[in-house]
Design an enzyme around this catalytic site. Structure first.
Site, PDB file in Angstrom:
ATOM      1  N   CYS A   6     -11.706  13.015  57.300  1.00  0.00           N
ATOM      2  CA  CYS A   6     -10.315  13.467  57.434  1.00  0.00           C
ATOM      3  C   CYS A   6      -9.689  13.772  56.068  1.00  0.00           C
ATOM      4  CB  CYS A   6      -9.546  12.368  58.170  1.00  0.00           C
ATOM      5  SG  CYS A   6      -7.766  12.457  58.041  1.00  0.00           S
ATOM      6  N   CYS A  53      -6.435  11.889  55.339  1.00  0.00           N
ATOM      7  CA  CYS A  53      -6.734  10.468  55.079  1.00  0.00           C
ATOM      8  C   CYS A  53      -7.091  10.268  53.606  1.00  0.00           C
ATOM      9  CB  CYS A  53      -7.897   9.984  55.946  1.00  0.00           C
ATOM     10  SG  CYS A  53      -7.570  10.085  57.719  1.00  0.00           S
TER      11      CYS A  53
END
Length: 99
Positions: free
Chosen positions: A24, A27
Site C-alpha cells: 500500500c 501506508c
C-alpha cells in the site's frame, strides 16, 4: 492474534492501531508520520501496526475495507476510526485530547 489483540489494546490506556499492507502506497506515506507522532506523544499512547494480509480475520472483525485504517482505543474500547493518511498534527491532537 484475536486474544493477543485484546491484550494489546488493553495493555495501555491509549493504543493507536494502524491497519496497513506492505503493498500500500499511502501506508508507506503514513509510516514516517506515525514515527513522528510516537516521538511527540511519548508514553501517552502506544502505536501498533497490524498487517492486514497476515491478520485477515482481525481486519475482517473490524471491517477494515481499505488501508491504511487507523483506530484509537481508550481502555480497550474504540473511540475513533479513520481511513487514509492522517496529518501528524491531527493524530497528536487526538491523542492529547484523550490522554
Amino acid at each position: 492474534m484475536k486474544a493477543n489483540f485484546n491484550k494489546l489494546i488493553g495493555s495501555h490506556p491509549l493504543v493507536l492501531v494502524d491497519f496497513y499492507a506492505d503493498w500500500c502506497g499511502p501506508c508507506k506515506t503514513l509510516a514516517p508520520i506515525l514515527k513522528d507522532v510516537a516521538q511527540d506523544v511519548g508514553e501517552k499512547a502506544k502505536i501498533v501496526k497490524i498487517d492486514v494480509d497476515k491478520h485477515q480475520s482481525l481486519a475482517g472483525k473490524f471491517q477494515v475495507r481499505g488501508v491504511p485504517t487507523l483506530m484509537l482505543f481508550k481502555n480497550g474500547e474504540m473511540i475513533w476510526r479513520e481511513s487514509g493518511v492522517q496529518p501528524k498534527e491531527q493524530l497528536v491532537q487526538l491523542i492529547n485530547q484523550n490522554s
